[in-house]
Design a protein around this motif. Structure first.
Motif, short mmCIF file in Angstrom:
data_model
loop_
_atom_site.label_atom_id
_atom_site.label_comp_id
_atom_site.label_asym_id
_atom_site.label_seq_id
_atom_site.Cartn_x
_atom_site.Cartn_y
_atom_site.Cartn_z
N SER A 164 0.85 -1.19 0.00
CA SER A 164 0.00 0.00 0.00
C SER A 164 0.88 1.24 0.00
O SER A 164 2.06 1.18 0.33
CB SER A 164 -0.91 0.02 1.23
N THR A 165 0.28 2.36 -0.35
CA THR A 165 1.02 3.62 -0.29
C THR A 165 1.33 3.99 1.15
O THR A 165 2.33 4.65 1.42
CB THR A 165 0.25 4.76 -0.99
N ASP A 166 0.48 3.55 2.09
CA ASP A 166 0.74 3.81 3.51
C ASP A 166 2.03 3.14 3.96
O ASP A 166 2.82 3.71 4.71
CB ASP A 166 -0.42 3.34 4.38
N GLU A 167 2.26 1.92 3.50
CA GLU A 167 3.47 1.19 3.85
C GLU A 167 4.70 1.89 3.28
O GLU A 167 5.71 2.05 3.96
CB GLU A 167 3.38 -0.25 3.31
N GLN B 14 4.90 5.11 2.50
CA GLN B 14 5.03 6.38 3.22
C GLN B 14 5.68 6.17 4.58
O GLN B 14 6.52 6.96 5.00
CB GLN B 14 3.67 7.06 3.38
N ALA B 15 5.34 5.10 5.26
CA ALA B 15 5.93 4.81 6.57
C ALA B 15 7.44 4.58 6.44
O ALA B 15 8.22 5.06 7.26
CB ALA B 15 5.26 3.59 7.19
#
Length: 87
Positions: free
Chosen positions: A71-74, A76-77
């Protein structure tokens, strides 16, 4: 930080201490990368004489595929984590 290992001389028959240290660092890097604990750039920096692309080549030679993000969240993290490390 510096770590010291006692390695019996018999394990240095086919390589110099410098070559063995590099191999140990590279294999550790590859394992940490495979577990998702190091990014390719961090792993290459840890070895010291590789760039990111050379590190990924070494991974490929050992059957380790490049990491992908689910995911883009992963992603970004990881970017935020790297930014903190560089600050």
């Amino acid at each position: 930080m510096q770590l010291t290992l006692d390695i019996p001389e018999k394990y240095l028959i086919f390589q110099s201490p410098t070559e063995l240290v590099r191999l140990l660092k590279l294999n550790t890097d590859i394992d940490l990368y495979r577990q998702g604990r190091f990014s390719a750039s961090a792993a290459a920096e840890f070895v010291g004489d590789l760039d990111r692309y050379e590190f990924l080549y070494e991974c490929r030679q050992r059957g380790i595929e490049p990491q992908t993000y689910e995911s883009t969240d992963e992603l970004q993290a990881e970017i935020e984590m790297l930014a903190r490390e560089l600050a």
